[in-house]
Scaffold this motif. Structure first.
Motif: not given
Length: 389
Positions: A294-306
């Motif tokens: 769960d922690t790995m998924e949270t920290f690897s998910r896109i948060h800023s794009e563009g």
């Protein structure tokens, strides 16, 4: 089964080290990368799968498998693995305001910036108007104090831009305020020392003989490095080009290495970086993963794009880490890690149980280092998919 190669090429082009059976193609790809260098360059490549080192290669002047060099923004991987562990422990809350941990930071419209926004490079606190000197850039605590008194360069949360030399000073101050210990201290006592990995945020003086200075890029005929006049205002602020027109010098100062500046002052070998990522996803020394799925998924998910408003190009960030599958299509979306300015790249792929680190001690021009990593990563993934090792 390990196979060795001590005879690929001649002199400085000789590839040394070992690969597991089935990964000979990785050694061949590495040898091609070494041969293609326009100038002598120190290079190392290490790959772990399920905690086992499958690839351990090096080449170049005065380089061996234990050589250390400046890894620039690969350092951010170590810094933000600490943050991820503290979030996992419940010590830090991604959606809490930074100013709740660090009241002085809340001035000049920064009071609502969350730790999540900070990690996603959305805070707009990329530097200071007066611009940091090289000596100041080496000291995360000093930078944090000055950044607290700086107005953001855009309305926080409305855009994102790479906080290249200051992000770990900011997140590190949150760590210090919340725990009473520095980010560097957490790294040393929770990851580096327990696992014995050569990845330092603060290089001990007794290890200085193992340090290989970073070399500047050497333009080929007809090429030229970007001049300070060509750098945009935000980029010049973020990278203090007034005082440091050539970033390659930064880790070559003993002060930078000694203080372990968390954004770009780390010192490591490829073995050390890959070993650290192997510890994160599990299996190294038979120990469980440092981070949960769960922690790995949270920290690897896109948060800023563009559009990155600092660099001016298309970019994507997770939390403290780069999103890599667009640059290296052989990787899946779960891979997380960070590259470095000299052309280094390091990441973990939980899906494949892989940890990868490629380190070089000469700056690359243009996208040549991306091409090198693409070739190496493709062959690593191809070899791993064949089920060997």
């Amino acid at each position: 089964m390990l196979t060795s190669d001590h005879g690929t090429g001649e002199g400085e082009l000789t590839v040394h080290g070992h690969v597991h059976a089935g990964f000979e193609g990785v050694r061949e790809a590495f040898a091609q990368v070494v041969r293609d260098q326009p100038q002598p360059t120190g290079q190392q490549l290490a790959v772990y799968r399920e905690g086992i080192r499958l690839v351990d290669l090096w080449a170049g002047p005065a380089v061996d498998g234990d050589s250390l060099t400046g890894v620039f923004s690969v350092s951010k991987g170590a810094a933000h693995l600490v943050v991820a562990m503290l979030v996992q422990d419940g010590v830090l809350d991604l959606d809490r305001a930074v100013s709740a941990y660090w009241p002085e930071f809340g001035r000049y419209g920064k009071d609502r910036i969350t730790l999540r926004q900070l990690l996603a490079h959305q805070a707009g606190v990329i530097g200071v108007d007066e611009v940091f000197t090289i000596e100041e850039l080496a000291d995360d605590r000093l930078m944090a104090e000055r950044l607290a008194a700086q107005a953001p360069y855009w309305t926080p949360g409305t855009a994102f831009g790479y906080h290249g030399l200051v992000i770990a000073a900011l997140t590190g101050e949150v760590v210090r305020r919340a725990t009473g210990r520095s980010l560097q201290d957490w790294w040393e006592h929770r990851v580096r020392r327990p696992y014995g990995v050569d990845f330092y945020l603060g290089l001990p003086e007794e290890l200085e003989p193992r340090y290989l200075p970073v070399q500047p890029a050497v333009p080929e005929p007809g090429e030229s490095a970007q001049s300070p006049q060509e750098v945009g205002k935000l980029l010049a602020t973020a990278f203090s080009t007034r005082y440091m027109p050539d970033l390659s010098v930064f880790p070559n100062f003993r002060r930078t290495r000694a203080l372990g500046q968390g954004s770009a002052g780390g010192v490591a070998s490829a073995r050390g970086v890959a070993g650290a990522y192997a510890a994160v996803i599990g299996g190294l020394d038979g120990r469980p993963a440092l981070l949960t799925p769960d922690t790995m998924e949270t920290f690897s998910r896109i948060h800023s794009e563009g559009i990155d408003v600092v660099g001016g190009g298309e970019s994507r960030f997770a939390l403290g880490f780069q999103v890599l599958d667009d640059r290296y299509t052989a990787l899946g979306p779960d891979a997380f890690g960070h590259g470095g300015a000299a052309g280094a790249m390091a990441f973990a792929s939980p899906r494949h149980g892989l940890a990868y680190a490629y380190i070089r001690n000469r700056f690359a021009l243009g996208d040549s280092a991306d091409r090198e990593n693409s070739l190496l990563i493709q062959e690593v993934m191809r070899s791993a998919a064949r089920g060997n090792g």
